[in-house]
Design an enzyme around this catalytic site. Structure first.
Site, short mmCIF file in Angstrom:
data_model
loop_
_atom_site.label_atom_id
_atom_site.label_comp_id
_atom_site.label_asym_id
_atom_site.label_seq_id
_atom_site.Cartn_x
_atom_site.Cartn_y
_atom_site.Cartn_z
N ASP A 1 28.35 4.57 21.58
CA ASP A 1 27.65 5.30 20.52
C ASP A 1 27.15 6.57 21.17
O ASP A 1 26.45 6.51 22.18
CB ASP A 1 26.49 4.50 19.92
CG ASP A 1 26.08 5.12 18.58
OD1 ASP A 1 26.92 5.14 17.66
OD2 ASP A 1 24.95 5.61 18.47
N LYS B 1 36.53 17.58 32.00
CA LYS B 1 35.47 17.05 31.14
C LYS B 1 35.15 15.60 31.54
O LYS B 1 33.98 15.22 31.65
CB LYS B 1 35.89 17.12 29.66
CG LYS B 1 34.83 16.55 28.73
CD LYS B 1 35.33 16.38 27.31
CE LYS B 1 34.38 15.51 26.51
NZ LYS B 1 34.87 15.17 25.19
#
Length: 200
Positions: free
Chosen positions: A75, A179
């Site tokens: 999440d 990233k």
């Protein structure tokens, strides 16, 4: 002592293809076969937790019990400091029913208006759950600032407006490997791997 993952198959408790791909790439070195909740046709549970970790736990537990396999849920969201941490746990909801993040990014930019402080962070909570109800949860963050207009095609979600501290490119302009090495997800993942995947 965290419970160790000793299986070879893991459910990624997400219907977000970008997220599933990113998590799958992070797990590749551990020889774990991943399958998404979407591919299994599992319903998306109601995420009514008040924190990233609470929502990750809801998703991971629902997928683990439904699939009878360990499940990993993420999440994550964008917390904009001048907006009191919004959109936060509601980051996906800001994208509307069609999950159009260009709508969400425009809404954030509009809300910020001419505010000088464009500081923000991404937060990622990861929960690994087993069908017996056991869970391990971890949280990572990456800090930076928001830019406008959107830049880059490589990321997903809010990546095109987020410039990590020390860089002049957005997450969506970075190569995925760059990233992965520094993101909020990578930080939470490092904690997860150290606790649950590496030999004790």
């Amino acid at each position: 002592m965290a419970r160790h993952f000793d299986g070879n198959k893991l459910v990624i408790a997400s219907h977000n293809k970008g997220k599933v791909r990113e998590i799958g790439e992070l797990l590749e070195p551990f020889g774990v076969e991943t399958i998404s909740a979407g591919d299994l046709g599992l319903p998306e549970p109601v995420e009514d937790g008040l924190t990233f970790i609470a929502n990750a736990e809801i998703k991971a537990l629902a997928a683990a019990k439904a699939a009878g396999l360990p499940a990993l849920a993420d999440d994550s969201g964008l917390e904009v400091h001048a907006l009191g941490g919004e959109p936060g746990i509601y980051s996906a909801r800001w994208a509307g029913p069609t999950k159009d993040f260009s709508v969400a990014m425009a809404a954030v930019n509009e809300k910020l208006g001419n505010v000088e402080d464009r500081g923000a962070n991404f937060t990622c909570a990861l929960t690994l759950a087993w069908p017996d109800g056991h869970m391990e949860s971890f949280e990572g963050k990456v800090f930076g600032s928001l830019t406008w207009p959107m830049r880059g095609e490589k990321g997903f979600g809010y990546d095109p407006v987020f410039v990590p501290t020390g860089f002049d490119v957005t997450f969506a302009e970075m190569e995925p490997a760059e990233k992965h090495a520094m993101s909020h997800r990578a930080e939470a993942f490092k904690q997860l791997i150290d606790a649950c995947f590496k030999p004790a």
